[in-house]
Design a protein around this motif. Structure first.
Motif, PDB file in Angstrom:
ATOM      1  N   PHE A  80      25.753  26.653  50.772  1.00 29.37           N
ATOM      2  CA  PHE A  80      25.528  26.281  48.756  1.00 29.37           C
ATOM      3  C   PHE A  80      26.028  26.860  47.641  1.00 29.37           C
ATOM      4  CE2 PHE A  80      23.527  22.650  46.152  1.00 29.37           C
ATOM      5  CZ  PHE A  80      24.742  21.661  45.723  1.00 29.37           C
ATOM      6  N   PHE A  81      24.277  27.515  47.402  1.00 29.75           N
ATOM      7  CA  PHE A  81      24.956  28.340  46.501  1.00 29.75           C
ATOM      8  C   PHE A  81      26.143  29.399  46.525  1.00 29.75           C
ATOM      9  CE2 PHE A  81      19.968  27.159  46.451  1.00 29.75           C
ATOM     10  CZ  PHE A  81      20.003  26.369  44.930  1.00 29.75           C
ATOM     11  N   GLN A  82      26.405  29.570  47.570  1.00 29.62           N
ATOM     12  CA  GLN A  82      27.488  30.639  47.439  1.00 29.62           C
ATOM     13  C   GLN A  82      28.793  29.732  46.869  1.00 29.62           C
ATOM     14  OE1 GLN A  82      27.216  33.152  47.108  1.00 29.62           O
ATOM     15  NE2 GLN A  82      29.284  34.234  48.544  1.00 29.62           N
ATOM     16  N   VAL A  83      29.027  28.807  48.092  1.00 26.35           N
ATOM     17  CA  VAL A  83      29.769  27.351  47.502  1.00 26.35           C
ATOM     18  C   VAL A  83      29.928  28.177  46.290  1.00 26.35           C
ATOM     19  CG1 VAL A  83      30.626  25.320  48.251  1.00 26.35           C
ATOM     20  CG2 VAL A  83      30.454  26.921  49.872  1.00 26.35           C
ATOM     21  N   GLY A  84      28.864  27.306  45.247  1.00 20.83           N
ATOM     22  CA  GLY A  84      29.055  26.882  43.499  1.00 20.83           C
ATOM     23  C   GLY A  84      29.674  27.759  43.124  1.00 20.83           C
ATOM     24  N   PHE A  85      29.212  29.166  43.364  1.00 23.70           N
ATOM     25  CA  PHE A  85      29.228  30.308  42.870  1.00 23.70           C
ATOM     26  C   PHE A  85      30.717  30.663  42.868  1.00 23.70           C
ATOM     27  CE2 PHE A  85      24.745  32.225  42.639  1.00 23.70           C
ATOM     28  CZ  PHE A  85      24.470  31.439  41.461  1.00 23.70           C
ATOM     29  N   GLY A  86      31.071  30.662  44.024  1.00 23.67           N
ATOM     30  CA  GLY A  86      32.559  30.491  43.931  1.00 23.67           C
ATOM     31  C   GLY A  86      33.679  29.391  43.136  1.00 23.67           C
ATOM     32  N   LEU A  87      33.050  28.433  43.002  1.00 20.30           N
ATOM     33  CA  LEU A  87      33.989  27.465  42.595  1.00 20.30           C
ATOM     34  C   LEU A  87      34.198  28.035  40.906  1.00 20.30           C
ATOM     35  CD1 LEU A  87      32.812  24.253  44.288  1.00 20.30           C
ATOM     36  CD2 LEU A  87      35.177  25.336  44.164  1.00 20.30           C
ATOM     37  N   ILE A  88      33.167  28.074  40.710  1.00 18.38           N
ATOM     38  CA  ILE A  88      32.952  29.308  39.193  1.00 18.38           C
ATOM     39  C   ILE A  88      33.343  29.819  39.262  1.00 18.38           C
ATOM     40  CG2 ILE A  88      31.018  29.579  37.471  1.00 18.38           C
ATOM     41  CD1 ILE A  88      28.588  27.344  38.671  1.00 18.38           C
ATOM     42  N   LEU A  89      33.324  30.385  39.468  1.00 10.18           N
ATOM     43  CA  LEU A  89      34.153  31.856  38.931  1.00 10.18           C
ATOM     44  C   LEU A  89      35.295  31.694  39.785  1.00 10.18           C
ATOM     45  CD1 LEU A  89      31.329  34.936  40.799  1.00 10.18           C
ATOM     46  CD2 LEU A  89      32.006  34.421  38.453  1.00 10.18           C
ATOM     47  N   PHE A  90      35.733  31.059  40.418  1.00  7.37           N
ATOM     48  CA  PHE A  90      37.243  30.823  40.326  1.00  7.37           C
ATOM     49  C   PHE A  90      37.449  30.057  39.605  1.00  7.37           C
ATOM     50  CE2 PHE A  90      37.457  32.172  45.101  1.00  7.37           C
ATOM     51  CZ  PHE A  90      39.062  32.974  44.931  1.00  7.37           C
ATOM     52  N   SER A  91      36.893  28.651  38.740  1.00  6.46           N
ATOM     53  CA  SER A  91      37.168  28.475  37.709  1.00  6.46           C
ATOM     54  C   SER A  91      37.351  29.547  36.927  1.00  6.46           C
ATOM     55  CB  SER A  91      36.422  27.387  37.313  1.00  6.46           C
ATOM     56  OG  SER A  91      35.814  26.262  38.347  1.00  6.46           O
ATOM     57  N   PHE A  92      36.879  30.147  36.339  1.00  9.05           N
ATOM     58  CA  PHE A  92      36.687  31.633  35.397  1.00  9.05           C
ATOM     59  C   PHE A  92      37.793  31.853  35.376  1.00  9.05           C
ATOM     60  CE2 PHE A  92      32.159  32.363  34.322  1.00  9.05           C
ATOM     61  CZ  PHE A  92      31.821  31.444  33.442  1.00  9.05           C
ATOM     62  N   ILE A  93      38.733  32.550  36.474  1.00 12.42           N
ATOM     63  CA  ILE A  93      39.857  32.904  37.016  1.00 12.42           C
ATOM     64  C   ILE A  93      40.637  32.090  35.941  1.00 12.42           C
ATOM     65  CG2 ILE A  93      41.354  34.047  38.295  1.00 12.42           C
ATOM     66  CD1 ILE A  93      38.850  34.955  40.126  1.00 12.42           C
ATOM     67  N   ILE A  94      40.767  31.010  36.792  1.00 15.49           N
ATOM     68  CA  ILE A  94      41.911  29.803  36.338  1.00 15.49           C
ATOM     69  C   ILE A  94      41.971  29.855  34.462  1.00 15.49           C
ATOM     70  CG2 ILE A  94      42.676  27.835  36.368  1.00 15.49           C
ATOM     71  CD1 ILE A  94      42.119  27.438  39.253  1.00 15.49           C
ATOM     72  N   SER A  95      40.909  29.669  34.201  1.00 17.56           N
ATOM     73  CA  SER A  95      40.643  29.473  33.031  1.00 17.56           C
ATOM     74  C   SER A  95      41.455  30.834  32.195  1.00 17.56           C
ATOM     75  CB  SER A  95      38.781  29.497  32.132  1.00 17.56           C
ATOM     76  OG  SER A  95      38.803  27.669  33.458  1.00 17.56           O
ATOM     77  N   VAL A  96      40.586  31.899  32.830  1.00 16.11           N
ATOM     78  CA  VAL A  96      41.056  33.541  31.946  1.00 16.11           C
ATOM     79  C   VAL A  96      42.743  33.108  31.870  1.00 16.11           C
ATOM     80  CG1 VAL A  96      41.193  35.483  32.209  1.00 16.11           C
ATOM     81  CG2 VAL A  96      38.910  34.350  31.705  1.00 16.11           C
ATOM     82  N   LEU A  97      42.937  32.730  33.010  1.00 15.14           N
ATOM     83  CA  LEU A  97      44.528  33.114  33.390  1.00 15.14           C
ATOM     84  C   LEU A  97      45.588  32.237  32.012  1.00 15.14           C
ATOM     85  CD1 LEU A  97      44.918  33.857  36.658  1.00 15.14           C
ATOM     86  CD2 LEU A  97      45.757  35.589  35.244  1.00 15.14           C
ATOM     87  N   SER A  98      44.716  31.095  32.236  1.00 17.77           N
ATOM     88  CA  SER A  98      45.451  29.622  31.713  1.00 17.77           C
ATOM     89  C   SER A  98      45.528  29.928  30.255  1.00 17.77           C
ATOM     90  CB  SER A  98      44.942  28.303  31.706  1.00 17.77           C
ATOM     91  OG  SER A  98      45.143  28.197  33.249  1.00 17.77           O
ATOM     92  N   ALA A  99      44.613  30.482  29.578  1.00 15.41           N
ATOM     93  CA  ALA A  99      44.318  30.852  27.631  1.00 15.41           C
ATOM     94  C   ALA A  99      45.228  32.533  28.360  1.00 15.41           C
ATOM     95  CB  ALA A  99      42.819  31.269  27.720  1.00 15.41           C
ATOM     96  N   ALA A 100      45.559  33.018  29.248  1.00 19.04           N
ATOM     97  CA  ALA A 100      46.426  34.100  28.508  1.00 19.04           C
ATOM     98  C   ALA A 100      47.449  33.432  28.664  1.00 19.04           C
ATOM     99  CB  ALA A 100      46.195  35.566  29.543  1.00 19.04           C
ATOM    100  N   LEU A 101      48.218  32.876  28.966  1.00 17.35           N
ATOM    101  CA  LEU A 101      49.360  32.229  29.064  1.00 17.35           C
ATOM    102  C   LEU A 101      49.911  31.536  27.659  1.00 17.35           C
ATOM    103  CD1 LEU A 101      51.998  31.689  31.185  1.00 17.35           C
ATOM    104  CD2 LEU A 101      51.160  29.842  31.755  1.00 17.35           C
TER     105      LEU A 101
END
Length: 630
Positions: A80-101
């Motif tokens: 359960f915690f692994q799924v949560g961490f995965g969602l959070i880190l993938f959200s970070f990736i999307i946020s970083v790429l969006s900010a870069a764009l």
């Protein structure tokens, strides 16, 4: 004693700084992504010890739906915690790429991204002539069926937004326009737009400067920034020495010796590496001649423009096989070019550009380049013909000094060089016939119209601001009948090409002069061929060789206008180069073959410096002009 901190320690401190919020936010994109992926890898490895395997840990991290397949307390709890961490880190990736764009788009809009291509034309600063200049460049490349990169470098974000607002890129389909901004007095700004890879550089007079002195100072500072950079100076000097010059042009007003200062700054041997465009000089003379006779505006407008005939340099060796060889007299060469008008030649003498316009009696030298007025260099043809004995007794030389009774309404534009082309009596009369009021409404009084109607003027020059001039011309339409010859005498000086188009759509009136459009055409030509500066200067000066108009029936009898070959021979024998013909509507046809409706002939000649005097008009021509509707 001061000890140097080990490099490894410094690097570790920089690496750990990324783990702080401020350090992560300010780090480059690749560092942010590397940090996120590294944290993800560590989390997957650490969770695999609790969940059971690396593959299961990775699936939970990257695919939340895998949690449905988990069995047992450990997999369900830690998964359960692994799924949560995965969602959070993938959200970070999307946020970083969006900010870069977003940052990338903002840098594009703000003009701060570097430009790394080659072969582009770099234009620095903007003013109202920029759009007109882009029109000319687009037409030039349209004719070649090519496209080109244009980098427009401005001083700040506000300038970029002002240019881009309402920008219609569809207007220039052959131009790829990139807008950049930066400190124009820092060479690093020019390095970012690859100035050393540019095919041409144009420094326009900046918009917003309160005085010509301030405008010139800005461009002189930019020029100093460029020439004080040794690698760049060596770059353009090497191209000049290799006869592959970078087309560099700077626009100045010419006030307080700015032209001389610029030439000194860019001097290399006998030549300057930058051509100095001072439109006030050349355009001032053209404007003065244009208000005397609007036909001159049409001549110079096309010569300066990419639309129609212009001046071309062609290697004389191209025509050697047809007989155009060194040692041939100018008159013989000029006679034998059946398409394109030979007006002179040029050469390089120890690195210095030298040119001769209408060099009658002189012969072509080896290595000379020919100067033509033609639609294109490819359109020029040479066909040798034999010359015949010619009687020139009925030909009269024209004079650039005119006796004209002018009426100038307003004082918006200054015609400093007007006196160079007017007889002293005409200059004296001009002072008395100039109408200037402080209030615009005074120009619409009946007394002004009566003075125009009864003054018996040769030309009526509307020299008002564009808005007042537009209204005043329409007011004139209302005061005179459509066929009144006074309307043909009216010449309006305008800046706004939109107002010019509105007036020109009226079939009753087409006499407009546009100084800014002339200046834009002039600067465009210099940005592609810097040696044209001397050619234009010579052809617009009141002394030496210039364009002149021969009145049919006054300077030349109509009976002599038979064929183009005969007219060319007749004029060459009289010391004039035939260029074209002018019809009753003042349309100029360069290198025209027919003279049926010709009212004037355009020639290049030394001219007669004495004031023109009234001459006996050919009776047949007088009757013809009277019968010809305007």
């Amino acid at each position: 004693m001061v000890t140097t901190r080990p490099r490894l320690t410094l690097r570790l401190r920089r690496a750990f700084r990324v783990l702080t919020p401020d350090g992560f936010a300010l780090a480059p994109l690749w560092v942010q992504l590397a940090a996120i992926f590294s944290a993800s890898a560590l989390l997957i490895l650490a969770s695999s010890l609790l969940i059971g395997s690396i593959s299961l840990s990775y699936r939970l991290f990257s695919d939340p739906s895998s949690y449905a397949d988990m069995e047992g307390f450990r997999q369900l709890f830690f998964g359960f915690f692994q799924v949560g961490f995965g969602l959070i880190l993938f959200s970070f990736i999307i946020s970083v790429l969006s900010a870069a764009l977003e940052q990338l788009i903002e840098r594009i809009r703000g003009g701060t991204r570097p430009f790394r291509n080659r072969g582009h034309l770099l234009i620095v600063n903007r003013n109202p002539r920029l759009v007109l200049l882009l029109d000319q460049i687009n037409e030039r490349y349209r004719r070649q069926d090519l496209d080109v990169d244009i980098v427009l470098l401005l001083s700040d974000r506000a300038e970029v937004e002002a240019f881009c607002d309402g920008l219609d890129l569809g207007r220039w389909p052959f131009l790829h326009i990139f807008v950049r901004q930066g400190d124009l007095q820092d060479f690093e700004t020019y390095r970012r737009v690859s100035i050393s890879a540019a095919s041409g550089i144009v420094l326009l007079a900046p918009e917003g400067a309160e005085t010509a002195f301030g405008s010139d100072n800005i461009n002189l500072k930019i020029l100093t920034t460029l020439v004080d950079n040794p690698p760049f100076w060596r770059h353009i000097a090497d191209h000049q020495e290799g006869q592959r010059p970078i087309k560099c042009t700077v626009e100045l007003s010419g006030e307080l010796q700015s032209r001389a200062i610029a030439r000194t700054l860019t001097a290399h041997g006998r030549e300057a590496l930058f051509s100095i465009a001072t439109p006030g000089d050349v355009i001032g003379r053209v404007l003065s001649r244009s208000v005397i006779d609007e036909t001159y505006h049409r001549i110079y407008f096309e010569i300066f423009s990419a639309f129609g005939h212009s001046i071309h340099f062609i290697d004389s060796r191209r025509f050697a096989a047809q007989g155009a060889v060194a040692g041939t007299r100018f008159e013989d060469l000029c006679r034998n070019f059946t398409r394109g008008v030979l007006i002179g030649w040029s050469c390089l003498d120890q690195g210095e550009f030298k040119m001769q316009i209408a060099p009658f009696g002189q012969v072509l030298a080896t290595g000379d380049w020919l100067l033509f007025v033609a639609l294109s260099a490819d359109a020029v043809t040479y066909e040798p013909t034999a010359s015949q004995p010619i009687d020139t007794s009925k030909i009269t030389q024209p004079s650039e000094i005119s006796r004209r009774k002018l009426c100038v309404i307003g004082n918006t534009h200054q015609f400093e060089r007007l006196g160079d082309f007017l007889h002293p009596e005409s200059r004296a009369g001009l002072k008395e016939s100039t109408i200037v009021f402080d209030q615009a409404e005074d120009y619409f009084e009946v007394a002004v119209i009566d003075r125009v109607r009864n003054g018996n003027f040769d030309s009526i020059i509307i020299n008002l601001d564009d808005e007042t001039a537009f209204r005043f011309v329409l007011f004139l339409f209302a005061q005179f009948k459509p066929d009144d010859p006074i309307l043909e005498k009216v010449v309006t000086v305008l800046i706004d090409p939109v107002i010019e188009r509105l007036l020109n759509r009226n079939s009753r009136y087409r006499n407009t002069v546009l100084p800014d459009k002339l200046a834009a055409n002039y600067i465009t030509q210099l940005s592609f061929q810097k040696n044209l500066e001397k050619v234009y200067y010579e052809l617009s000066d009141s002394e030496g060789v210039e364009f002149n108009l021969l009145e049919v029936g006054r300077h030349i009898p109509r009976a002599l206008l038979t064929t183009k070959a005969a007219v060319k021979d007749l004029l060459l024998a009289s010391g004039m180069v035939y260029v074209g013909a002018v019809d009753p509507q003042k349309n100029v046809s360069f290198d025209a073959d027919s003279f049926t409706d010709a009212r004037q002939l355009v020639v290049i000649s030394l001219g007669d410096s004495r004031p023109s005097t009234p001459q006996i008009q050919d009776p047949d021509e007088t009757a013809r002009q009277t019968a010809t509707p305007h």
